[in-house]
Design a protein around this motif. Structure first.
Motif, PDB file in Angstrom:
ATOM      1  N   ASP A  19       0.828  -1.204   0.000  1.00  0.00           N
ATOM      2  CA  ASP A  19       0.000   0.000   0.000  1.00  0.00           C
ATOM      3  C   ASP A  19       0.865   1.259   0.000  1.00  0.00           C
ATOM      4  N   ASP A  20       1.969   1.202  -0.768  1.00  0.00           N
ATOM      5  CA  ASP A  20       2.863   2.346  -0.957  1.00  0.00           C
ATOM      6  C   ASP A  20       3.567   2.759   0.335  1.00  0.00           C
ATOM      7  N   ARG A  21       3.698   1.841   1.277  1.00  0.00           N
ATOM      8  CA  ARG A  21       4.332   2.174   2.547  1.00  0.00           C
ATOM      9  C   ARG A  21       5.837   1.899   2.553  1.00  0.00           C
ATOM     10  N   VAL A  22       6.340   1.065   1.644  1.00  0.00           N
ATOM     11  CA  VAL A  22       7.751   0.687   1.629  1.00  0.00           C
ATOM     12  C   VAL A  22       8.417   1.192   0.355  1.00  0.00           C
ATOM     13  N   THR A  23       9.601   1.781   0.498  1.00  0.00           N
ATOM     14  CA  THR A  23      10.361   2.287  -0.643  1.00  0.00           C
ATOM     15  C   THR A  23      11.769   1.705  -0.623  1.00  0.00           C
ATOM     16  N   LEU A  24      12.193   1.209  -1.778  1.00  0.00           N
ATOM     17  CA  LEU A  24      13.562   0.732  -1.957  1.00  0.00           C
ATOM     18  C   LEU A  24      14.283   1.676  -2.904  1.00  0.00           C
ATOM     19  N   GLY A  25      15.569   1.913  -2.679  1.00  0.00           N
ATOM     20  CA  GLY A  25      16.285   2.827  -3.561  1.00  0.00           C
ATOM     21  C   GLY A  25      17.765   2.545  -3.650  1.00  0.00           C
ATOM     22  N   VAL A  26      18.365   3.062  -4.727  1.00  0.00           N
ATOM     23  CA  VAL A  26      19.808   2.999  -4.953  1.00  0.00           C
ATOM     24  C   VAL A  26      20.291   4.409  -5.271  1.00  0.00           C
ATOM     25  N   ASP A  27      21.357   4.834  -4.620  1.00  0.00           N
ATOM     26  CA  ASP A  27      21.983   6.133  -4.885  1.00  0.00           C
ATOM     27  C   ASP A  27      23.300   5.923  -5.632  1.00  0.00           C
ATOM     28  N   LEU A  28      23.460   6.625  -6.754  1.00  0.00           N
ATOM     29  CA  LEU A  28      24.709   6.634  -7.513  1.00  0.00           C
ATOM     30  C   LEU A  28      25.233   8.061  -7.482  1.00  0.00           C
ATOM     31  N   PHE A  29      26.436   8.264  -6.954  1.00  0.00           N
ATOM     32  CA  PHE A  29      26.838   9.638  -6.658  1.00  0.00           C
ATOM     33  C   PHE A  29      28.342   9.834  -6.778  1.00  0.00           C
ATOM     34  N   THR A  30      28.730  11.109  -6.698  1.00  0.00           N
ATOM     35  CA  THR A  30      30.120  11.486  -6.536  1.00  0.00           C
ATOM     36  C   THR A  30      30.232  12.411  -5.331  1.00  0.00           C
ATOM     37  N   ASP A  31      31.348  12.322  -4.626  1.00  0.00           N
ATOM     38  CA  ASP A  31      31.587  13.175  -3.472  1.00  0.00           C
ATOM     39  C   ASP A  31      32.522  14.313  -3.858  1.00  0.00           C
TER      40      ASP A  31
ATOM     41  N   GLY B 179      44.786  14.303   9.159  1.00  0.00           N
ATOM     42  CA  GLY B 179      44.255  14.178   7.809  1.00  0.00           C
ATOM     43  C   GLY B 179      43.489  15.410   7.384  1.00  0.00           C
ATOM     44  N   PRO B 180      43.076  15.468   6.128  1.00  0.00           N
ATOM     45  CA  PRO B 180      42.343  16.627   5.619  1.00  0.00           C
ATOM     46  C   PRO B 180      40.994  16.792   6.308  1.00  0.00           C
ATOM     47  N   ALA B 181      40.541  18.014   6.400  1.00  0.00           N
ATOM     48  CA  ALA B 181      39.274  18.307   7.078  1.00  0.00           C
ATOM     49  C   ALA B 181      38.097  18.188   6.113  1.00  0.00           C
ATOM     50  N   ILE B 182      38.027  17.066   5.398  1.00  0.00           N
ATOM     51  CA  ILE B 182      37.011  16.889   4.364  1.00  0.00           C
ATOM     52  C   ILE B 182      35.618  16.819   4.978  1.00  0.00           C
ATOM     53  N   MET B 183      34.716  17.643   4.432  1.00  0.00           N
ATOM     54  CA  MET B 183      33.290  17.573   4.733  1.00  0.00           C
ATOM     55  C   MET B 183      32.598  17.479   3.376  1.00  0.00           C
ATOM     56  N   PRO B 184      32.295  16.267   2.897  1.00  0.00           N
ATOM     57  CA  PRO B 184      31.893  16.072   1.506  1.00  0.00           C
ATOM     58  C   PRO B 184      30.498  16.569   1.171  1.00  0.00           C
ATOM     59  N   LEU B 185      30.385  17.117  -0.033  1.00  0.00           N
ATOM     60  CA  LEU B 185      29.091  17.418  -0.645  1.00  0.00           C
ATOM     61  C   LEU B 185      28.830  16.327  -1.674  1.00  0.00           C
ATOM     62  N   THR B 186      27.795  15.543  -1.456  1.00  0.00           N
ATOM     63  CA  THR B 186      27.475  14.404  -2.306  1.00  0.00           C
ATOM     64  C   THR B 186      26.382  14.789  -3.293  1.00  0.00           C
ATOM     65  N   VAL B 187      26.596  14.531  -4.578  1.00  0.00           N
ATOM     66  CA  VAL B 187      25.576  14.801  -5.599  1.00  0.00           C
ATOM     67  C   VAL B 187      25.470  13.592  -6.531  1.00  0.00           C
ATOM     68  N   GLY B 188      24.254  13.312  -6.982  1.00  0.00           N
ATOM     69  CA  GLY B 188      24.075  12.172  -7.867  1.00  0.00           C
ATOM     70  C   GLY B 188      22.624  11.919  -8.181  1.00  0.00           C
ATOM     71  N   LEU B 189      22.319  10.681  -8.498  1.00  0.00           N
ATOM     72  CA  LEU B 189      20.966  10.254  -8.846  1.00  0.00           C
ATOM     73  C   LEU B 189      20.482   9.173  -7.887  1.00  0.00           C
ATOM     74  N   SER B 190      19.207   9.228  -7.565  1.00  0.00           N
ATOM     75  CA  SER B 190      18.556   8.167  -6.819  1.00  0.00           C
ATOM     76  C   SER B 190      17.563   7.460  -7.733  1.00  0.00           C
ATOM     77  N   LEU B 191      17.598   6.148  -7.714  1.00  0.00           N
ATOM     78  CA  LEU B 191      16.667   5.329  -8.484  1.00  0.00           C
ATOM     79  C   LEU B 191      15.807   4.557  -7.491  1.00  0.00           C
ATOM     80  N   SER B 192      14.500   4.824  -7.511  1.00  0.00           N
ATOM     81  CA  SER B 192      13.627   4.185  -6.533  1.00  0.00           C
ATOM     82  C   SER B 192      12.215   4.084  -7.096  1.00  0.00           C
ATOM     83  N   PRO B 193      11.446   3.092  -6.618  1.00  0.00           N
ATOM     84  CA  PRO B 193      10.093   2.906  -7.125  1.00  0.00           C
ATOM     85  C   PRO B 193       9.038   3.724  -6.401  1.00  0.00           C
ATOM     86  N   PHE B 194       9.427   4.736  -5.598  1.00  0.00           N
ATOM     87  CA  PHE B 194       8.392   5.537  -4.929  1.00  0.00           C
ATOM     88  C   PHE B 194       8.075   6.790  -5.727  1.00  0.00           C
TER      89      PHE B 194
END
Length: 225
Positions: free
Chosen positions: A28-40, A210-225
């Motif tokens: 009943d549209d209560r569950v969502t599955l997804g995959v994120d493809l991204f670059t940091d 180490g470096p003070a990296i605070m990543p900005l993540t951008v990409g695409l999400s593929l999901s059936p919702f």
């Protein structure tokens, strides 16, 4: 990694229509599955770390969606997921097994192929999702991650000119921060959305040097919702 991305996209694109309908009918549209493809995008680096522009990663997640009212199309979603990040650099960590790091830079060297740090997190995403005419989706949220593994890999020439693949799968646990906190945003159409996240704390611990990296993540999400 590129071949894996293409295989994921192709498989998901072929199966997502029928799978999405099956999930919608059964839950009943209560569950969502997804995959994120991204670059940091590596923000806040320092002089001893020369970042690569493209730092590909992948994530997957499942959420349970709570409607905001009996007839509302908007939802609050809570779930669990996992993401794997690759932070590439032209700088090599010489001693990832120690708590205080030293680096060698290869910016102008033909001996160097690539070096990366690869942390993986188990995550808890929380999102407020809005639907506009069922097709347009907007999600604003936050996710909390716990580091489960971290490793480094160097590909290049050793001192005698031999090409090596040097991997440390058990690096010092204090190099990478144990927790990751990120604000997230998704905007898209049907099962494809643009995805962005900003990690508000460091990847490398301050004590490691180490470096003070605070990543900005951008990409695409593929999901059936």
């Amino acid at each position: 990694m590129k071949k894996i991305f293409l295989a994921i996209i192709a498989t998901f694109a072929i199966s997502t229509g029928a799978f999405a309908q099956l999930i919608k009918d059964k839950t009943d549209d209560r569950v969502t599955l997804g995959v994120d493809l991204f670059t940091d995008i590596q923000l806040k680096t320092n002089d001893n770390w020369v970042p690569r522009k493209v730092n590909q990663g992948v994530g997957t997640w499942i959420t349970y969606n709570f409607p905001l009212g009996k007839k509302s199309k908007h939802q609050v979603s809570l779930g669990v997921g996992m993401s794997s990040h690759n932070y590439y650099s032209k700088s090599r960590i010489d001693n990832p097994y120690l708590s205080e790091l030293t680096f060698t830079q290869y910016s102008d060297s033909s001996d160097f192929k690539r070096f990366k740090v690869n942390p993986t997190y188990v995550e808890v995403p929380l999102e407020l999702r809005f639907r506009i005419k069922d097709a347009v989706k907007i999600g604003v949220g936050f996710k909390f991650g716990i580091k489960v593994t971290a490793k480094t890999k160097y590909v290049g020439l050793d001192d005698d000119g031999t090409l090596i693949h040097e991997k440390y799968t058990r690096i010092n646990k204090d190099i990478i921060e144990r927790y990751a906190y990120s604000a997230t945003l998704r905007i898209g159409y049907k099962w494809i959305t643009a995805y962005a996240a900003f990690q508000v704390n460091r990847v490398f611990s301050e004590a490691s040097g180490g470096p003070a990296i605070m990543p900005l993540t951008v990409g695409l999400s593929l999901s059936p919702f």
